[in-house]
Motif scaffolding. Structure first.
Motif, PDB file in Angstrom:
ATOM      1  N   MET A   1      10.497 -29.559   9.226  1.00 43.67           N
ATOM      2  CA  MET A   1      11.595 -28.946   9.951  1.00 43.67           C
ATOM      3  C   MET A   1      11.338 -29.064  11.451  1.00 43.67           C
ATOM      4  SD  MET A   1      12.576 -25.461   7.904  1.00 43.67           S
ATOM      5  CE  MET A   1      11.219 -24.598   8.667  1.00 43.67           C
ATOM      6  N   TYR A   2      12.370 -29.357  12.173  1.00 39.86           N
ATOM      7  CA  TYR A   2      12.267 -29.378  13.629  1.00 39.86           C
ATOM      8  C   TYR A   2      12.525 -27.970  14.174  1.00 39.86           C
ATOM      9  CZ  TYR A   2      12.446 -34.437  13.150  1.00 39.86           C
ATOM     10  OH  TYR A   2      12.174 -35.737  12.802  1.00 39.86           O
ATOM     11  N   LYS A   3      11.693 -27.568  15.126  1.00 43.74           N
ATOM     12  CA  LYS A   3      11.783 -26.212  15.661  1.00 43.74           C
ATOM     13  C   LYS A   3      12.059 -26.162  17.156  1.00 43.74           C
ATOM     14  CE  LYS A   3       8.737 -24.242  12.131  1.00 43.74           C
ATOM     15  NZ  LYS A   3       7.461 -23.492  11.897  1.00 43.74           N
ATOM     16  N   MET A   4      11.960 -27.300  17.836  1.00 42.85           N
ATOM     17  CA  MET A   4      12.207 -27.317  19.279  1.00 42.85           C
ATOM     18  C   MET A   4      12.787 -28.669  19.686  1.00 42.85           C
ATOM     19  SD  MET A   4       9.645 -26.358  22.468  1.00 42.85           S
ATOM     20  CE  MET A   4       8.500 -27.741  22.256  1.00 42.85           C
ATOM     21  N   ILE A   5      13.839 -28.618  20.494  1.00 43.22           N
ATOM     22  CA  ILE A   5      14.458 -29.814  21.052  1.00 43.22           C
ATOM     23  C   ILE A   5      14.329 -29.755  22.563  1.00 43.22           C
ATOM     24  CG2 ILE A   5      16.579 -31.145  21.337  1.00 43.22           C
ATOM     25  CD1 ILE A   5      17.589 -29.929  18.724  1.00 43.22           C
ATOM     26  N   LEU A   6      13.727 -30.774  23.150  1.00 42.85           N
ATOM     27  CA  LEU A   6      13.726 -30.940  24.597  1.00 42.85           C
ATOM     28  C   LEU A   6      14.800 -31.952  24.957  1.00 42.85           C
ATOM     29  CD1 LEU A   6      10.929 -29.564  24.282  1.00 42.85           C
ATOM     30  CD2 LEU A   6      10.105 -31.064  26.126  1.00 42.85           C
ATOM     31  N   SER A   7      15.589 -31.637  25.970  1.00 48.93           N
ATOM     32  CA  SER A   7      16.640 -32.556  26.401  1.00 48.93           C
ATOM     33  C   SER A   7      16.625 -32.723  27.912  1.00 48.93           C
ATOM     34  CB  SER A   7      18.021 -32.053  25.967  1.00 48.93           C
ATOM     35  OG  SER A   7      19.048 -32.912  26.469  1.00 48.93           O
ATOM     36  N   ASP A   8      16.624 -33.962  28.342  1.00 46.46           N
ATOM     37  CA  ASP A   8      16.879 -34.270  29.740  1.00 46.46           C
ATOM     38  C   ASP A   8      18.285 -33.777  30.098  1.00 46.46           C
ATOM     39  OD1 ASP A   8      16.560 -35.677  32.294  1.00 46.46           O
ATOM     40  OD2 ASP A   8      17.980 -37.120  31.464  1.00 46.46           O
ATOM     41  N   LEU A   9      18.542 -33.612  31.395  1.00 47.81           N
ATOM     42  CA  LEU A   9      19.862 -33.159  31.836  1.00 47.81           C
ATOM     43  C   LEU A   9      20.750 -34.311  32.280  1.00 47.81           C
ATOM     44  CD1 LEU A   9      19.045 -29.838  33.757  1.00 47.81           C
ATOM     45  CD2 LEU A   9      19.681 -30.175  31.360  1.00 47.81           C
ATOM     46  N   ASP A  10      20.461 -34.888  33.433  1.00 41.59           N
ATOM     47  CA  ASP A  10      21.342 -35.911  33.995  1.00 41.59           C
ATOM     48  C   ASP A  10      21.346 -37.170  33.131  1.00 41.59           C
ATOM     49  OD1 ASP A  10      22.119 -34.552  36.500  1.00 41.59           O
ATOM     50  OD2 ASP A  10      19.964 -34.633  36.883  1.00 41.59           O
ATOM     51  N   GLU A  11      22.543 -37.635  32.851  1.00 43.00           N
ATOM     52  CA  GLU A  11      22.767 -38.823  32.016  1.00 43.00           C
ATOM     53  C   GLU A  11      22.283 -38.640  30.571  1.00 43.00           C
ATOM     54  OE1 GLU A  11      21.008 -39.689  35.222  1.00 43.00           O
ATOM     55  OE2 GLU A  11      23.057 -39.467  35.987  1.00 43.00           O
ATOM     56  N   THR A  12      22.064 -37.395  30.167  1.00 46.83           N
ATOM     57  CA  THR A  12      21.719 -37.099  28.769  1.00 46.83           C
ATOM     58  C   THR A  12      22.557 -35.946  28.237  1.00 46.83           C
ATOM     59  OG1 THR A  12      19.435 -37.876  29.065  1.00 46.83           O
ATOM     60  CG2 THR A  12      19.878 -36.469  27.158  1.00 46.83           C
ATOM     61  N   LEU A  13      22.355 -34.751  28.777  1.00 48.58           N
ATOM     62  CA  LEU A  13      23.094 -33.563  28.320  1.00 48.58           C
ATOM     63  C   LEU A  13      24.360 -33.325  29.120  1.00 48.58           C
ATOM     64  CD1 LEU A  13      23.102 -30.906  26.565  1.00 48.58           C
ATOM     65  CD2 LEU A  13      21.942 -29.822  28.520  1.00 48.58           C
ATOM     66  N   LEU A  14      24.314 -33.628  30.429  1.00 53.63           N
ATOM     67  CA  LEU A  14      25.377 -33.227  31.351  1.00 53.63           C
ATOM     68  C   LEU A  14      26.398 -34.334  31.586  1.00 53.63           C
ATOM     69  CD1 LEU A  14      23.254 -31.477  34.148  1.00 53.63           C
ATOM     70  CD2 LEU A  14      24.156 -30.493  32.021  1.00 53.63           C
ATOM     71  N   VAL A  15      27.605 -33.906  31.917  1.00 53.06           N
ATOM     72  CA  VAL A  15      28.661 -34.779  32.423  1.00 53.06           C
ATOM     73  C   VAL A  15      29.185 -34.127  33.695  1.00 53.06           C
ATOM     74  CG1 VAL A  15      30.897 -35.863  31.997  1.00 53.06           C
ATOM     75  CG2 VAL A  15      29.259 -35.595  30.106  1.00 53.06           C
ATOM     76  N   ASP A  16      29.087 -34.831  34.811  1.00 59.56           N
ATOM     77  CA  ASP A  16      29.503 -34.271  36.109  1.00 59.56           C
ATOM     78  C   ASP A  16      28.822 -32.933  36.381  1.00 59.56           C
ATOM     79  OD1 ASP A  16      31.187 -36.450  36.617  1.00 59.56           O
ATOM     80  OD2 ASP A  16      32.854 -35.495  35.555  1.00 59.56           O
ATOM     81  N   HIS A  17      27.531 -32.873  36.066  1.00 55.20           N
ATOM     82  CA  HIS A  17      26.666 -31.720  36.356  1.00 55.20           C
ATOM     83  C   HIS A  17      26.986 -30.487  35.520  1.00 55.20           C
ATOM     84  CE1 HIS A  17      25.183 -34.160  39.632  1.00 55.20           C
ATOM     85  NE2 HIS A  17      26.383 -34.207  40.164  1.00 55.20           N
ATOM     86  N   HIS A  18      27.752 -30.649  34.446  1.00 51.19           N
ATOM     87  CA  HIS A  18      28.063 -29.535  33.551  1.00 51.19           C
ATOM     88  C   HIS A  18      27.808 -29.956  32.100  1.00 51.19           C
ATOM     89  CE1 HIS A  18      29.814 -26.838  36.548  1.00 51.19           C
ATOM     90  NE2 HIS A  18      30.328 -27.916  37.105  1.00 51.19           N
TER      91      HIS A  18
END
Length: 278
Positions: free
Chosen positions: A1-18
């Motif tokens: 089971m996965y228990k933690m997700i790390l995510s980059d922000l810019d160009e990964t999670l965000l669009v136009d800083h949101h």
């Protein structure tokens, strides 16, 4: 089971800083599953407050953020610093003095502020859009930072071949002394030698009692490669370069602006309502 997700922000999670709604909705499902969602960014912690609000983790105990490419790990409640590894003034000044001779905008990040030298108007506009605390310094002199807690220094230019040439020029200076990385296809970043998003992943996983194999890391750029390679499941978005895709365990079918993070959560956490290592 996965228990933690790390995510980059810019160009990964965000669009136009949101955080777009598709990613907000997917992240919102993780708490009930007992899965931590941790932003892992090159940004300062004081630049991501609005993003944490959109994720629903702002000022929450038991929620965490990784900043400065792994140089800072914070529990979001009361901005509680768990780990900090910054540059000395002397090491920063070595690179600062070199930056004067190149056609780059130079930025020094402390825990509290981003100081911009040889300012690029486009970068100033970007920092304004990011709602960063920054100051443009007209005089090319960093002596006022002698007592500051410096996190990193970076060179900015929207010309990756030029930045890579600088890295080649500085190999005798940086080898064995600095961690060097790229981000957002415009930054050449310098951290202390042992700082990376991958090392931060290991530190936080150990702190939370989570095994390395129970982690997912999602990114798009070269400052994400250490966590992509370290995580139990290393993921890059579809818009990443071919070499980053080659080192990833999974490449999303859509790019960041189409909900790549939501795709990962759906595929590896939510599918059939069960946790699955695929």
């Amino acid at each position: 089971m996965y228990k933690m997700i790390l995510s980059d922000l810019d160009e990964t999670l965000l669009v136009d800083h949101h955080v777009p709604e598709v990613n907000r909705a997917a992240v919102g499902k993780l708490e009930s599953k007992g899965v931590k969602f941790v932003p892992a960014t090159g940004r300062a912690f004081n630049m991501i407050g609005e993003i944490l609000q959109e994720l629903g983790t702002y000022q929450k105990a038991g929620e965490y953020s990784i900043c400065f490419n792994g140089g800072l790990i914070v529990e979001n409640k009361d901005n509680h610093i768990l780990y900090f590894n910054g540059l000395t003034f002397e090491d920063t000044k070595t690179l600062f003095d070199i930056g004067k001779d190149y056609d780059v905008c130079v930025m020094i990040f402390t825990l509290d502020c981003c100081y911009i030298f040889k300012a690029d108007p486009d970068e100033v506009a970007r920092k304004t859009a990011q709602k960063a605390r920054f100051e443009v310094i007209e005089d090319y002199n960093m002596d006022f930072l002698k007592e500051a807690k410096i996190a990193k220094i970076l060179f900015e230019k929207r010309d990756m071949p030029y930045l890579k040439k600088i890295e080649e020029d500085l190999v005798d200076v940086t080898k064995g002394r600095f961690a060097v990385s790229y981000s957002s296809y415009r930054y050449l970043e310098f951290n202390p030698l042992d700082v990376s998003k991958g090392s931060a992943l290991l530190w936080l996983a150990d702190y939370l009692g989570i095994s390395q194999t129970e982690t997912i890391a999602i990114g798009d750029n070269y400052n994400d490669t250490s966590m992509i390679e370290t995580a139990g499941l290393g993921v890059c978005v579809d818009g990443a370069t071919d070499d980053i895709k080659a080192m990833s365990d999974y490449v999303t079918t859509v790019d960041y602006d189409q909900g790549a993070v939501a795709e990962v959560i759906e595929k590896f956490i939510e599918r059939d309502g069960e946790f699955k290592n695929v």
